[in-house]
Design an enzyme around this catalytic site. Structure first.
Site, mmCIF file in Angstrom:
data_model
loop_
_atom_site.group_PDB
_atom_site.id
_atom_site.type_symbol
_atom_site.label_atom_id
_atom_site.label_comp_id
_atom_site.label_asym_id
_atom_site.label_seq_id
_atom_site.Cartn_x
_atom_site.Cartn_y
_atom_site.Cartn_z
ATOM 1 N N ASP A 33 -2.648 -4.158 -2.119
ATOM 2 C CA ASP A 33 -3.819 -2.582 -1.904
ATOM 3 C C ASP A 33 -2.684 -2.120 -1.616
ATOM 4 O OD1 ASP A 33 -2.588 -3.313 0.390
ATOM 5 O OD2 ASP A 33 -4.702 -3.511 1.932
ATOM 6 N N LYS B 148 -8.086 -6.661 -7.373
ATOM 7 C CA LYS B 148 -8.242 -7.363 -5.178
ATOM 8 C C LYS B 148 -9.227 -8.409 -4.664
ATOM 9 C CE LYS B 148 -8.242 -5.012 -1.550
ATOM 10 N NZ LYS B 148 -8.170 -3.658 -1.222
#
Ligand code: SF4
Length: 214
Positions: free
Chosen positions: A142, A124
Site C-alpha cells: 500500500d 492488494k
C-alpha cells in the site's frame, strides 16, 4: 529511490522489527474470511478505524455472502455511508456476495486470480486476504509500504508491483509472513508521510533516507 539493502542489513532490520512486535496484526476487524474480504475492500481510500466503525453492526447481521444478499444494497449503504465511495463499495459488496454464492458455494476462494476477479477486490486486497487468512507470504503493498520501502532501501521500486517483487526476492523467508504488517505499522506510526519520526526509529542507522529528520 534508495538502493536495495543487502541481505545482512535486511536481516538486521527485520530482527529489530520482530523484537519490537513479535506478532504484528492487521487493524481491520473481521470474524471470518468473508468479512475480511469485505473489510479490506471497504478500506480502499478509507482509514481502518473508519471501516471498523462501519462494519461493527454490518458484520453482526451479515457475516456470510448469503446474509449480505438477504440484507440488500440499500441496507448495506446505510451501514457504510460514513466511509468514502460508499455507494460504489456497497454495489461491489453485493455483486461479490452474488458471485461467491453462485460460483463458490458461499466460500471465499484462496487463489489470487479468483480473489482478484471479485468486484472491488484488487491485487492488494487479494494479497492481504491470502496473507492474513491463509498465512501465505503474499505482500500487499500500500502507500505506506511504497514510501517506507523507497525511503529506507528495504524494498525500493517504482510502483507497487516492483516493491512487491523487491520484498519477495530480497527479504529472508523467515520474515516474509509478517513483513507486510511490520512495514505497514512502521509507515503508519514512525516513517509517516510528511515528517518521519527518524529520531524514534529503530532502524535509523540502517536506513538510507538522505533527508532524515533530527
Ligand atoms: S530513519 Fe526516518 S526515513 Fe528512515 S525508516 Fe526510519 S523514520 Fe523512515
Amino acid at each position: 529511490m534508495a538502493k536495495q539493502m543487502n541481505y545482512q542489513t535486511l536481516r538486521e532490520v527485520f530482527t529489530r522489527f520482530q523484537a519490537s512486535e513479535p506478532e504484528p496484526k492487521g487493524e481491520l476487524n473481521h470474524t471470518n474470511a468473508y468479512t475480511l474480504v469485505v473489510a479490506v475492500a471497504l478500506s480502499a481510500q478509507s482509514t481502518d478505524i473508519g471501516v471498523n466503525k462501519a462494519t461493527e453492526k454490518l458484520f453482526q447481521v451479515a457475516d456470510t455472502p448469503q446474509k449480505m444478499l438477504d440484507l440488500g444494497e440499500e441496507a448495506v449503504i446505510e451501514h457504510i455511508k460514513t466511509i468514502g465511495l460508499f455507494r460504489q463499495k456497497a454495489k461491489n459488496v453485493i455483486k461479490t456476495a452474488r458471485i461467491l454464492v453462485d460460483d463458490y458455494d458461499g466460500q471465499v476462494p484462496n487463489s489470487r486470480a479468483a480473489l482478484e476477479s471479485l468486484p472491488g477486490v484488487g491485487r492488494k486486497t487479494a494479497n492481504v486476504v491470502l496473507n492474513m487468512w491463509w498465512g501465505h507470504p503474499a505482500q500487499a503493498v500500500d502507500t505506506h509500504i511504497l514510501r517506507v520501502g523507497n525511503r529506507s532501501g528495504i524494498c525500493p521500486g517504482k510502483d507497487v508491483v516492483a516493491v512487491e517483487r523487491a520484498i519477495e526476492d530480497n527479504i529472508p523467508v523467515d520474515f516474509q509472513n509478517h513483513a507486510h504488517h511490520w512495514l505497514i505499522l512502521h509507515g503508519r506510526y514512525i516513517c509517516v508521510a510528511r515528517k518521519p519520526k527518524c529520531k524514534a526509529c529503530h532502524i535509523n542507522d540502517l536506513c538510507q533516507f538522505e533527508e532524515k529528520t533530527e
